[in-house]
Scaffold this motif. Structure first.
Motif, short mmCIF file in Angstrom:
data_model
loop_
_atom_site.label_atom_id
_atom_site.label_comp_id
_atom_site.label_asym_id
_atom_site.label_seq_id
_atom_site.Cartn_x
_atom_site.Cartn_y
_atom_site.Cartn_z
N ALA A 13 -70.93 45.16 -72.86
CA ALA A 13 -69.69 44.45 -73.15
C ALA A 13 -69.16 43.68 -71.94
O ALA A 13 -68.42 42.71 -72.09
CB ALA A 13 -68.62 45.43 -73.65
N GLU A 14 -69.59 44.08 -70.73
CA GLU A 14 -69.17 43.39 -69.52
C GLU A 14 -70.00 42.14 -69.25
O GLU A 14 -69.66 41.35 -68.39
CB GLU A 14 -69.28 44.34 -68.32
N GLY A 15 -71.10 41.99 -69.99
CA GLY A 15 -71.94 40.80 -69.85
C GLY A 15 -72.76 40.80 -68.57
O GLY A 15 -72.82 41.76 -67.83
N GLY A 16 -73.42 39.67 -68.33
CA GLY A 16 -74.22 39.48 -67.12
C GLY A 16 -75.27 40.54 -66.93
O GLY A 16 -75.96 40.94 -67.86
N ARG A 17 -75.38 41.04 -65.72
CA ARG A 17 -76.42 42.01 -65.38
C ARG A 17 -76.26 43.35 -66.08
O ARG A 17 -77.17 44.17 -66.10
CB ARG A 17 -76.48 42.20 -63.87
N TYR A 18 -75.09 43.61 -66.67
CA TYR A 18 -74.86 44.87 -67.38
C TYR A 18 -75.39 44.82 -68.82
O TYR A 18 -75.48 45.84 -69.47
CB TYR A 18 -73.37 45.22 -67.39
N ASN A 19 -75.71 43.63 -69.30
CA ASN A 19 -76.29 43.46 -70.63
C ASN A 19 -77.81 43.56 -70.48
O ASN A 19 -78.49 42.58 -70.18
CB ASN A 19 -75.88 42.11 -71.21
N LEU A 20 -78.35 44.76 -70.67
CA LEU A 20 -79.76 45.02 -70.43
C LEU A 20 -80.64 44.39 -71.52
O LEU A 20 -80.28 44.42 -72.70
CB LEU A 20 -80.01 46.53 -70.37
N ALA A 21 -81.76 43.84 -71.11
CA ALA A 21 -82.66 43.15 -72.04
C ALA A 21 -83.27 44.11 -73.03
O ALA A 21 -83.73 45.20 -72.67
CB ALA A 21 -83.76 42.44 -71.25
N GLU A 22 -83.29 43.69 -74.28
CA GLU A 22 -83.94 44.47 -75.33
C GLU A 22 -85.43 44.54 -75.04
O GLU A 22 -86.06 43.52 -74.79
CB GLU A 22 -83.68 43.82 -76.70
N GLY A 23 -85.99 45.73 -75.02
CA GLY A 23 -87.41 45.91 -74.71
C GLY A 23 -87.72 45.92 -73.22
O GLY A 23 -88.87 46.08 -72.83
N GLY A 24 -86.70 45.74 -72.38
CA GLY A 24 -86.91 45.72 -70.93
C GLY A 24 -87.19 47.12 -70.39
O GLY A 24 -86.67 48.11 -70.89
N GLN A 25 -88.01 47.17 -69.35
CA GLN A 25 -88.30 48.44 -68.66
C GLN A 25 -87.39 48.55 -67.45
O GLN A 25 -87.34 47.62 -66.63
CB GLN A 25 -89.76 48.50 -68.24
N TYR A 26 -86.70 49.67 -67.33
CA TYR A 26 -85.72 49.87 -66.27
C TYR A 26 -86.03 51.11 -65.44
O TYR A 26 -86.53 52.11 -65.96
CB TYR A 26 -84.30 49.97 -66.86
#
Length: 105
Positions: free
Chosen positions: A71-84
């Protein structure tokens, strides 16, 4: 005690720290679990080096937590399917823990 209640997809513990991840909404929380004079922290990094991650601290002593979400947008919006990868610790930078997840919800 988990922050904000509800269920979490992933929970990891280290010395003086606990990290919670809820993939739906990309909520990541770090909590300080020890009265040791050090703030707990976590980094959240995507395995793609071109994507900026972030670091957050649970300042204020045992029982305090800090969270970020999509909800904060930017780097806090994690990519769907992304590996973290998460690095986390709560003992004053004296050796931490590492965990990972795929954001597939």
């Amino acid at each position: 005690m988990p922050p904000g209640g509800g269920s979490w997809d992933h929970v990891w513990s280290g010395s003086g720290v606990k990290v919670y991840v809820k993939e739906r909404g990309d909520i990541v929380s770090v909590c300080d679990t020890a009265a040791n004079g050090h703030s707990a922290w976590t980094t959240v990094d995507r395995l793609n080096p071109d994507i900026e991650g972030y670091k957050m601290y649970a300042r204020g002593g045992k029982g305090t937590c800090k969270s970020h979400s999509a909800a904060e947008g930017g780097r806090y919006n994690l990519a769907e399917g992304g590996q973290y990868t998460l690095n986390f610790e709560g003992r004053g930078d004296s050796g931490g823990s590492v965990a990972g997840f795929i954001n597939d919800h």
